[in-house]
Design a protein around this motif. Structure first.
Motif, short mmCIF file in Angstrom:
data_model
loop_
_atom_site.label_atom_id
_atom_site.label_comp_id
_atom_site.label_asym_id
_atom_site.label_seq_id
_atom_site.Cartn_x
_atom_site.Cartn_y
_atom_site.Cartn_z
N SER A 100 0.74 -1.29 -0.28
CA SER A 100 0.24 0.08 0.45
C SER A 100 0.55 1.47 0.11
O SER A 100 2.27 1.45 0.58
CB SER A 100 -1.40 -0.08 0.75
OG SER A 100 -0.07 0.10 2.27
N THR B 30 -5.48 -1.67 -13.11
CA THR B 30 -6.26 -1.34 -12.15
C THR B 30 -5.91 -0.70 -11.27
O THR B 30 -4.13 -0.42 -10.65
CB THR B 30 -6.10 -2.55 -10.99
OG1 THR B 30 -7.06 -4.43 -11.90
CG2 THR B 30 -7.06 -2.74 -10.00
N TYR B 32 -5.11 1.85 -7.70
CA TYR B 32 -4.93 2.36 -6.44
C TYR B 32 -6.09 3.64 -6.24
O TYR B 32 -5.27 4.63 -6.45
CB TYR B 32 -3.37 2.35 -6.35
CG TYR B 32 -2.43 0.83 -5.99
CD1 TYR B 32 -3.44 -0.26 -6.83
CD2 TYR B 32 -2.22 0.08 -4.97
CE1 TYR B 32 -3.14 -1.78 -6.89
CE2 TYR B 32 -1.62 -0.36 -4.30
CZ TYR B 32 -1.76 -1.70 -5.68
OH TYR B 32 -1.53 -3.44 -5.99
N TYR B 50 -8.76 2.63 -1.87
CA TYR B 50 -9.11 1.43 -2.17
C TYR B 50 -7.52 0.59 -2.98
O TYR B 50 -7.54 1.55 -4.06
CB TYR B 50 -10.41 1.82 -3.51
CG TYR B 50 -10.31 0.39 -3.77
CD1 TYR B 50 -10.16 0.07 -5.54
CD2 TYR B 50 -11.36 -0.66 -4.02
CE1 TYR B 50 -10.12 -1.17 -6.00
CE2 TYR B 50 -11.79 -2.11 -4.32
CZ TYR B 50 -11.02 -2.31 -5.21
OH TYR B 50 -11.28 -3.45 -6.25
N PHE B 51 -7.59 -0.83 -3.02
CA PHE B 51 -6.16 -0.86 -4.04
C PHE B 51 -7.21 -2.66 -4.50
O PHE B 51 -6.63 -2.72 -5.08
CB PHE B 51 -5.68 -1.58 -2.05
CG PHE B 51 -4.71 -0.92 -2.16
CD1 PHE B 51 -4.33 -0.44 -1.01
CD2 PHE B 51 -4.64 0.62 -2.55
CE1 PHE B 51 -3.45 0.72 -0.29
CE2 PHE B 51 -3.80 1.58 -2.47
CZ PHE B 51 -2.94 1.55 -1.40
N SER B 52 -7.64 -3.20 -3.22
CA SER B 52 -8.98 -4.28 -4.05
C SER B 52 -9.16 -5.22 -2.92
O SER B 52 -9.36 -4.36 -1.55
CB SER B 52 -7.73 -5.97 -4.70
OG SER B 52 -7.46 -5.36 -2.91
N GLY B 53 -10.18 -5.96 -3.36
CA GLY B 53 -10.98 -6.71 -2.31
C GLY B 53 -12.30 -6.12 -2.46
O GLY B 53 -12.91 -5.09 -3.93
N ASP B 54 -12.91 -5.97 -1.85
CA ASP B 54 -14.53 -5.11 -1.65
C ASP B 54 -14.35 -4.25 -2.29
O ASP B 54 -14.06 -3.28 -1.87
CB ASP B 54 -14.89 -5.39 -0.11
CG ASP B 54 -16.22 -5.08 0.26
OD1 ASP B 54 -16.92 -4.94 1.56
OD2 ASP B 54 -17.26 -4.50 -0.79
N THR B 55 -15.47 -3.64 -3.03
CA THR B 55 -15.25 -2.79 -3.49
C THR B 55 -15.93 -1.33 -2.98
O THR B 55 -15.96 -0.63 -3.94
CB THR B 55 -15.93 -2.72 -4.94
OG1 THR B 55 -17.82 -3.06 -4.76
CG2 THR B 55 -15.47 -3.53 -6.17
N ARG B 69 -15.50 -0.39 -11.15
CA ARG B 69 -14.71 -0.99 -12.61
C ARG B 69 -15.73 -0.61 -13.97
O ARG B 69 -15.01 0.41 -14.58
CB ARG B 69 -13.72 -1.96 -12.89
CG ARG B 69 -13.40 -2.39 -13.67
CD ARG B 69 -12.67 -3.96 -13.39
NE ARG B 69 -12.28 -4.45 -12.42
CZ ARG B 69 -11.03 -3.65 -12.49
NH1 ARG B 69 -9.64 -3.26 -13.45
NH2 ARG B 69 -10.24 -4.63 -10.71
#
Lengths: 114, 117
Positions: A100, B30, B32, B50-55, B69
């Motif tokens: 991150s 994708t 960040y 937000y990086f990934s996973g749950d939107t 997206r």
């Protein structure tokens, strides 16, 4: 918040004079950045550093140089200040290695070039 | 090159009303994504990321944002605003080969939020 200080906080200088702004961090973060903020433009990246003595240019690097001789300090130099460099300058840092890259910002330096 | 658009320069909301600030990005991989808040004369404070996973991501101060997206959007929401939420809000996207923003962030131009009593 990461311990980020900027000095000076305010500066007025004349066109053609050199100016150096200092950013100091106490978090041992690898990455450091300099941005400028102008009305209607948001923040724009000037230069950044990914380690001691490792720096690269950002979007608006013309007229600026940087140096990083220690992890904790990142200097921004205006070799010959111009009125177009009147702005608020923000330093930020980011840790690495954890996937991150959120950035932590200093309080800013308001620079006026007359 | 990536870009971030915040379509609303100013937004006025009554205290207690809901809020949505819009953010659209242009990025090949994708992204960040981040939302920052700036109070007058202050630096920027991270609200959420937000990086990934749950939107749908939760942040500080009761804010949340949803990554879509298909719409290249990352809108910021709050169900009930307080007078202390009056500030400038910036959306930002991470760039660089890692996609994580190691090479710096690209910011939108900001949305100035005004709270009416």
């Amino acid at each position: 918040d990461a311990g980020i200080t900027q000095s000076p906080r305010h500066k007025v200088t004349e066109t053609g004079t050199p100016v150096t702004l200092r950013c100091h961090q106490t978090e041992n973060h690898r990455y450091m950045y300099w941005y400028r903020q102008d009305p209607g433009h948001g923040l724009r990246l000037i230069h950044y550093s990914y380690g001691v003595k490792d720096t690269d240019k950002g979007e608006v690097s013309d007229g600026y140089s940087v140096s990083r001789s220690k992890t904790e300090d990142f200097l921004l130099t205006l070799e010959s200040a111009t009125s177009s460099q009147t702005s608020v300058y923000f330093c930020s840092t980011s840790a690495s290695g954890q996937g991150s890259y959120e950035q932590y910002f200093g309080p800013g330096t308001r620079l006026t070039v007359t | 090159a990536q870009s971030v658009t915040q379509p609303d320069i100013h937004i006025t909301v009554s205290e207690g009303a809901s809020l949505e600030l819009r953010c659209n990005y242009s990025y090949g991989a994708t992204p960040y994504l981040f939302w920052y808040v700036q109070s007058p004369g202050q630096g920027l404070q991270l609200l959420l990321k937000y990086f990934s996973g749950d939107t749908l991501v939760q942040g500080i101060k009761g804010f949340e944002a949803e990554f879509k997206r298909s719409q290249s959007s990352f809108n910021l929401r709050k169900p009930s605003v307080h007078w202390s939420d009056a500030a400038e809000y910036f959306c930002a996207v991470g760039e660089g080969s890692s996609g994580g923003g190691a090479d710096g962030l690209t910011f939108g131009k900001g949305t100035h939020l005004i709270i009416q009593p």
